[in-house]
Scaffold this motif. Structure first.
Motif, PDB file in Angstrom:
ATOM      1  N   ALA A 160       0.818  -1.211   0.000  1.00  0.00           N
ATOM      2  CA  ALA A 160       0.000   0.000   0.000  1.00  0.00           C
ATOM      3  C   ALA A 160       0.849   1.256   0.000  1.00  0.00           C
ATOM      4  N   ASP A 161       1.773   1.372   0.961  1.00  0.00           N
ATOM      5  CA  ASP A 161       2.500   2.644   1.075  1.00  0.00           C
ATOM      6  C   ASP A 161       3.806   2.684   0.297  1.00  0.00           C
ATOM      7  N   GLY A 162       4.270   1.550  -0.224  1.00  0.00           N
ATOM      8  CA  GLY A 162       5.503   1.554  -0.996  1.00  0.00           C
ATOM      9  C   GLY A 162       5.300   1.399  -2.492  1.00  0.00           C
ATOM     10  N   VAL A 163       4.099   0.987  -2.893  1.00  0.00           N
ATOM     11  CA  VAL A 163       3.828   0.766  -4.314  1.00  0.00           C
ATOM     12  C   VAL A 163       2.607   1.564  -4.768  1.00  0.00           C
ATOM     13  N   VAL A 164       1.458   1.297  -4.154  1.00  0.00           N
ATOM     14  CA  VAL A 164       0.215   1.921  -4.631  1.00  0.00           C
ATOM     15  C   VAL A 164       0.212   3.425  -4.358  1.00  0.00           C
TER      16      VAL A 164
END
Length: 326
Positions: A160-164
Motif C-alpha cells: 500500500a505505502d511503498g507501491v500503490v
C-alpha cells in the motif's frame, strides 16, 4: 497533472523499470538514496527540536511546523525537477528514473523473499535475522509462525505505502506529489511512533501519513483481494472479510491490505504484537484463518503481491490510453 497526457505513460515505464532493476545496491554505495536524505533532515530536526527539556505541547507544535516545512521543500524540489526534466531533450527519462527510485515493487519482493529463504534455509534464526530488516517488532519474541506472519503483513502493508501510494500521488500531482508523499511517509516511519520520545513530536507526521495513505490502502486491499482465485478463494468473500475486519485494526490504513491478504491466503494476521518499547493488542484480521504460517505462506503472499502489481500496471496503462483522448 493528468492534463499532461504522458504522465500515466511515464509512470507505467517507471513501474517497468523498477520491476526490472529495483534498487541497485552498487548505485547507493556511491550516491545517497533520496529517502536517506529525507531521513537525515528528519533526524536533525528530531535531535534539535525534540529535546527532553521541551514541553510536550511545544514538541507537538514543533513537529507540526517541521512537517509543513518538510512537505513544502519536497513539493518545491519535485516541481523544480519536473520543470527541468520537461525542458530537456528526452528529459522524460529523468522523470521515469525518479519515479522508479521512489517505487518499491522489486525491493519489497526481494526483502520479503529473503525472509522466506531465511526461514526455509536457516530456520528460526535465519528468519528472525531477515525479518528484522523489514519490520519494527522485536524479532526475538517471534517463533517461526510469527516470523512468517510478520513478513506477510509487511508485504501487504508495504504494498500500500511503498507501491500503490507513490503511483497514486504521482498520477495526481506528478513529481511534486511523489516527493511530498515519500517525505511524509519517511517522517512517519522515523518519528511517527507511540513511544515516550516521539508521541508528541511525531504526532503530526503520523496523522498526516494516515490521511495521505487513505486512498492507497483501500486500493491496495482491492488489488490483493482480486488475487483470491489464485489460491482457491472467492473475490467477493475476500472483499467481505476485508470490509469487516479492516476497521478493527489500530491503523486506519494497514488493516485494509492486511485483511485482504489474510483472506486470500486463509491466514489470521495482525493480532497482538511486540514492538521496540511498546506492545499492541490488536484483534486478528480474518480471525478464523490459520495462525501457523510458514515459509510457504510467505511464497504465496509474494504471488499475491506480483499479481496485484501486474493489475495495477494494467490500470495505469488503461489510464495512459484513456488520457490520449482527453
Amino acid at each position: 497533472m493528468l492534463l499532461f497526457t504522458d504522465t500515466a505513460l511515464l509512470m507505467l515505464l517507471a513501474l517497468l523499470l523498477d520491476s526490472l532493476v529495483g534498487d541497485p545496491p552498487w548505485l547507493w554505495r556511491h550516491v545517497p538514496h533520496p529517502v536517506v536524505l529525507f531521513g537525515k533532515v528528519i533526524e536533525i530536526a528530531d535531535q534539535d527540536f525534540n529535546t527532553p527539556d521541551t514541553s510536550e505541547s511545544r514538541r507537538k507544535l514543533y513537529g507540526a511546523i517541521f512537517l509543513i516545512a518538510l512537505i513544502a521543500c519536497a513539493l518545491l524540489i519535485g516541481a523544480l525537477l519536473e520543470v527541468i526534466f520537461r525542458g530537456l531533450p528526452l528529459g522524460e527519462i529523468g522523470i521515469i528514473v525518479v519515479g522508479a527510485i521512489f517505487i518499491a515493487q522489486r525491493s519489497l519482493y526481494d526483502h520479503v523473499a529473503a525472509v522466506r529463504d531465511g526461514l526455509s534455509q536457516g530456520g528460526l534464526e535465519g528468519g528472525r535475522k531477515a525479518v528484522a530488516m523489514i519490520v519494527g517488532r522485536d524479532p526475538e519474541q517471534l517463533d517461526e509462525a510469527g516470523v512468517a506472519r510478520a513478513a506477510i503483513e509487511s508485504c501487504a502493508e508495504n504494498h500500500a505505502d511503498g507501491v500503490v501510494a507513490p503511483v497514486f500521488w504521482f498520477l495526481l500531482l506528478g513529481l511534486p506529489g511523489l516527493l511530498a508523499y515519500k517525505a511524509v511517509n519517511t517522517a512517519d516511519s522515523m518519528i511517527g511512533h507511540k513511544t515516550d520520545r516521539h508521541r508528541a513530536f511525531g504526532w503530526a507526521s503520523a496523522r498526516f501519513d494516515d490521511l495521505v495513505n487513505l486512498p492507497a490502502a483501500r486500493l491496495s486491499g482491492l488489488l490483493l483481494a482480486l488475487s483470491a482465485p489464485l489460491f482457491g478463494k472467492r473475490i467477493g468473500e475476500s472483499l467481505q472479510i476485508m470490509r469487516r475486519d479492516a476497521p478493527k485494526h489500530r491503523s486506519p490504513n494497514a488493516g485494509w491490505p492486511e485483511a485482504a491478504m489474510a483472506a486470500v491466503l486463509g491466514l489470521a494476521l495482525a493480532g497482538p504484537r511486540a514492538y521496540a518499547g511498546y506492545r499492541v493488542d490488536d484483534p486478528y484480521m480474518n480471525t478464523d484463518g490459520r495462525r501457523d504460517a510458514t515459509a510457504g505462506d510467505i511464497a504465496r503472499s509474494l504471488k499475491a503481491l506480483v499479481f496485484a502489481c501486474i493489475v495495477q500496471a494494467g490500470v495505469v496503462a488503461l489510464v495512459a490510453v484513456a488520457t490520449l483522448f482527453v
